[in-house]
Enzyme design. Structure first.
Site, mmCIF file in Angstrom:
data_model
loop_
_atom_site.group_PDB
_atom_site.id
_atom_site.type_symbol
_atom_site.label_atom_id
_atom_site.label_comp_id
_atom_site.label_asym_id
_atom_site.label_seq_id
_atom_site.Cartn_x
_atom_site.Cartn_y
_atom_site.Cartn_z
ATOM 1 N N GLY A 176 -21.226 140.581 -87.144
ATOM 2 C CA GLY A 176 -22.620 140.985 -87.292
ATOM 3 C C GLY A 176 -22.732 142.154 -88.251
ATOM 4 N N CYS A 178 -14.545 140.416 -85.704
ATOM 5 C CA CYS A 178 -15.155 141.456 -86.536
ATOM 6 C C CYS A 178 -16.047 142.376 -85.699
ATOM 7 C CB CYS A 178 -15.915 140.782 -87.690
ATOM 8 S SG CYS A 178 -16.281 141.938 -89.001
ATOM 9 N N TYR A 179 -17.361 142.321 -85.864
ATOM 10 C CA TYR A 179 -18.219 143.157 -85.000
ATOM 11 C C TYR A 179 -17.904 142.877 -83.529
ATOM 12 C CZ TYR A 179 -22.285 145.278 -82.832
ATOM 13 O OH TYR A 179 -23.092 146.063 -82.041
ATOM 14 N N HIS A 229 -12.338 137.079 -90.141
ATOM 15 C CA HIS A 229 -13.138 135.926 -89.709
ATOM 16 C C HIS A 229 -12.285 134.652 -89.695
ATOM 17 C CE1 HIS A 229 -17.236 137.651 -89.636
ATOM 18 N NE2 HIS A 229 -16.680 138.542 -90.445
ATOM 19 N N GLU A 284 -13.137 131.841 -88.657
ATOM 20 C CA GLU A 284 -13.982 130.645 -88.782
ATOM 21 C C GLU A 284 -14.194 130.213 -90.233
ATOM 22 O OE1 GLU A 284 -14.854 133.686 -88.057
ATOM 23 O OE2 GLU A 284 -16.974 134.135 -88.269
ATOM 24 N N GLY A 308 -36.950 108.430 -91.482
ATOM 25 C CA GLY A 308 -35.825 109.324 -91.758
ATOM 26 C C GLY A 308 -34.769 109.216 -90.659
ATOM 27 N N VAL A 309 -33.584 109.790 -90.949
ATOM 28 C CA VAL A 309 -32.470 109.661 -90.013
ATOM 29 C C VAL A 309 -32.799 110.302 -88.659
ATOM 30 C CG1 VAL A 309 -30.031 110.206 -89.666
ATOM 31 C CG2 VAL A 309 -30.877 109.788 -91.954
ATOM 32 N N ASP A 310 -33.356 111.505 -88.694
ATOM 33 C CA ASP A 310 -33.523 112.243 -87.444
ATOM 34 C C ASP A 310 -34.499 111.554 -86.490
ATOM 35 O OD1 ASP A 310 -31.937 113.934 -88.834
ATOM 36 O OD2 ASP A 310 -33.487 115.405 -89.271
ATOM 37 N N SER A 354 -35.454 108.452 -86.565
ATOM 38 C CA SER A 354 -34.953 107.118 -86.188
ATOM 39 C C SER A 354 -33.935 107.220 -85.065
ATOM 40 C CB SER A 354 -34.290 106.427 -87.375
ATOM 41 O OG SER A 354 -35.190 106.300 -88.431
ATOM 42 N N LYS A 401 -26.509 117.912 -88.612
ATOM 43 C CA LYS A 401 -26.945 116.698 -89.327
ATOM 44 C C LYS A 401 -25.856 115.621 -89.389
ATOM 45 C CE LYS A 401 -30.099 114.806 -92.072
ATOM 46 N NZ LYS A 401 -31.533 114.764 -91.814
#
Ligand code: XMP
Length: 540
Positions: A79, A106-107, A197, A199, A252-254, A256, A396
């Site tokens: 952060g 980190c933070y 980090h 990640e 759209g994909v979402d 549907s 997504k």
């Protein structure tokens, strides 16, 4: 999202949350967000390891929350704040008392030390940003299995402050030039903390640390789409029982995947509404409706309102005005059709995970509206419907996987995004039937070309724009005076930033020739090489 949610029935929320907790969250890793730019990447890495996780901002977490969700492990993100500030963001101290492994990043490392009796100092002149190296110290521990390839491992740092002393139950396992406590741990309690980090991909073996941590926490690595699908169907059944759900389908994909998933759970208790606004691409409405009705047997209302939209857009040239008109009409039309269905209790939405993660804002400054996007979120409060958002835990690409699991054809799953206002915002200036038809024909040729050359999945979004200018040309010895068509193709991860796609010149000239030869009304083609920023992806 919060205000949207509050505008719907609150009555079911607690109950629904508990149902979801019980089913989805037995194996939950909690990521507490302190506002790092890369917190979402922690979630990505966990999902890649098939571990279910959720990100929650530090200021929304209290003792009760922790007791309710019972995480299997906790990760404290990085952060931008300093733990030395008076109001430094702090998690509830209960997290250190419930006996679960904790990883501070980190933070997250620094706040962990501050709370557990260590010390943190400002690193005046000794910050580390970007690539750095960590040297191994002390004995090998399971947390660091496969991390150090030799004694000097590349990591990615981004810190000003650093830990200057640690409590006696912690030991140091790695040091960097400006972080004497780059890797620390209390191996009895499985509390680990790193200054870098893990990640981000620039920390070359970062994923191994995350995996080791999760193994030490006895988390199961079995989260997959098949399991998600089964759980989601179960949850939807429990939630909806014998009530009715409506869903706006856009093709759209979402939307549907949302509709097909809900249909799998509750069948005809779901009614979908497809609003044809006259701004769709060539044959799009027919194809979409065929998929929903013939293939998936959805209960679908086709709202053919082309004339309504086009007549309201007559003479409108301002992009924001176009968007507002389309957004408002959409809501009116949706509501009109929805109110004809009796006894509806739920509105289904294809909200994705990145939309629901509440970002931690330290400035509180309102962001500037570049474009007003529209979706069903604007539906009026008076509809008084509870929301059902079965994709809200997914990214997504995971929605695409879920779509595959549900048997949605690839052609629909891999579709490029298409904006709610449709072709209206690809037709700068006045929208006319003539221009829309020219645009549809040009777009069809362009997308066919991209598919034929095997480029469709390399490109994030591609489309044509018809410009409100005519230019002079010569075809077959005759003078022409026709519209200009611009081609757009971008690469992007999330649509927030984008770069133009580098076609080779042969592709561009072949495509331009095909468009000019086959689309009456266009005599010139240009290629848009603007990135975002400074441009946006759409032209309006
Ligand atoms: P821009 O043009 O802002 O677009 O760079 C970023 C992405 O968002 C899509 N877009 C929209 N999607 N409603 C939508 O559902 C909208 O009003 C809208 N405007 C832009 C755009 O196609 C791109 O993928």
């Amino acid at each position: 999202m919060a205000s949207l949610f509050q505008s719907f029935k609150e009555r079911d929320n607690v109950k629904l949350f508990l149902i979801e907790s019980k089913l989805m969250k037995d194996n939950l890793v909690l990521i507490i967000d302190f506002g790092s730019q890369v917190t979402q990447l922690i979630a990505r890495r966990l999902r890649e390891l098939k571990v279910y996780c959720e990100i929650h901002p530090f200021n929304k977490i209290n003792d009760e929350f922790i007791k309710t969700i019972c995480p299997k492990a906790i990760i404290l993100s990085g952060g931008p704040a300093s733990v030395l500030d008076d109001n430094a963001p702090t998690p509830p101290s209960i997290i250190f008392d419930i006996g679960v492994p904790i990883l501070g990043i980190c933070y997250g490392q620094q706040i962990m030390m501050k709370m557990l009796g260590g010390n943190v100092i400002h690193g005046s002149g000794t910050s580390e940003f970007g690539k750095s190296f960590v040297k191994k110290k002390n004995k090998s521990i399971s947390f660091l299995k496969d991390f150090f390839k030799d004694n000097n491992e590349q990591v990615w740092m981004s810190h000003g402050d650093h830990v200057s002393s640690i409590p006696s139950n912690f030991e140091v396992y790695g040091v960097s030039e400006n972080a004497p406590f780059a890797i620390i741990g209390d191996i009895k309690k499985h509390f680990y903390a790193v200054q870098f980090h893990p990640e981000v991909v620039h920390t070359l073996s970062g994923k191994n640390i995350i995996k080791n941590f999760l193994q030490l926490a006895n988390v199961s690595f079995d989260w997959n789409m098949k399991a998600y699908l089964e759980q989601a169907v179960h949850i939807i059944k429990e939630k909806v029982r014998d009530k009715k759900v409506i869903c706006a389908l856009s093709g759209g994909v979402d939307s549907s995947v949302t509709a097909i998933l809900i249909h799998k759970a509750i069948g005809d208790q779901l009614t979908c509404i497809y609003v044809d606004n006259g701004l769709m691409r060539k044959n799009e409405s027919e194809e979409v409706i065929k998929l929903y009705t013939d293939h998936f047997k959805l209960n679908l209302i086709e709202a053919n309102e082309q004339q309504l939209f086009l007549s309201n857009l007559l003479g409108v040239t301002d992009p924001e005005e176009k968007r507002k008109i389309i957004g408002k009409l959409f809501i009116d039309v949706f509501q009109k059709y929805a109110l004809e269905i009796e006894g509806v209790d739920f509105l289904a939405q294809g909200t994705l995970y990145p939309d629901v993660i509440e970002s931690v804002s330290f400035s509180g400054a309102p962001s500037v509206t570049i474009k007003s996007h529209h979706n069903v979120g604007g539906l009026p409060k008076k509809m008084n419907l509870a929301l059902i958002e079965p994709l809200k835990e997914l990214f997504k690409d995971e929605v695409r996987l879920l779509g595959k699991e549900l048997g949605v054809p690839n052609k629909f799953i891999e579709r490029h995004p298409f904006p709610g206002p449709g072709l209206a915002i690809r037709c700068p200036g006045e929208i006319t039937d003539e221009k829309l038809n020219i645009l549809r024909n040009a777009d069809e040729i362009y997308i066919d070309q991209i598919k034929k050359h095997g480029l469709y999945n390399e490109i994030w979004q591609a489309f044509t724009v018809i410009l409100p200018v005519k230019t002079v040309g010569v075809m077959g010895d005759a003078r022409t005076y026709d519209y200009v068509c611009a081609l757009r193709a971008v690469t992007s991860i999330d649509g927030m930033t984008a770069d133009y796609y580098q076609f080779d010149h042969e592709f561009l000239s072949e495509t331009a020739t095909k468009i000019i030869n086959n689309v009456a009304g266009i005599n010139r083609v240009t290629y848009d090489i603007t990135s975002k920023p400074p441009g946006t992806i759409e032209w309006e």
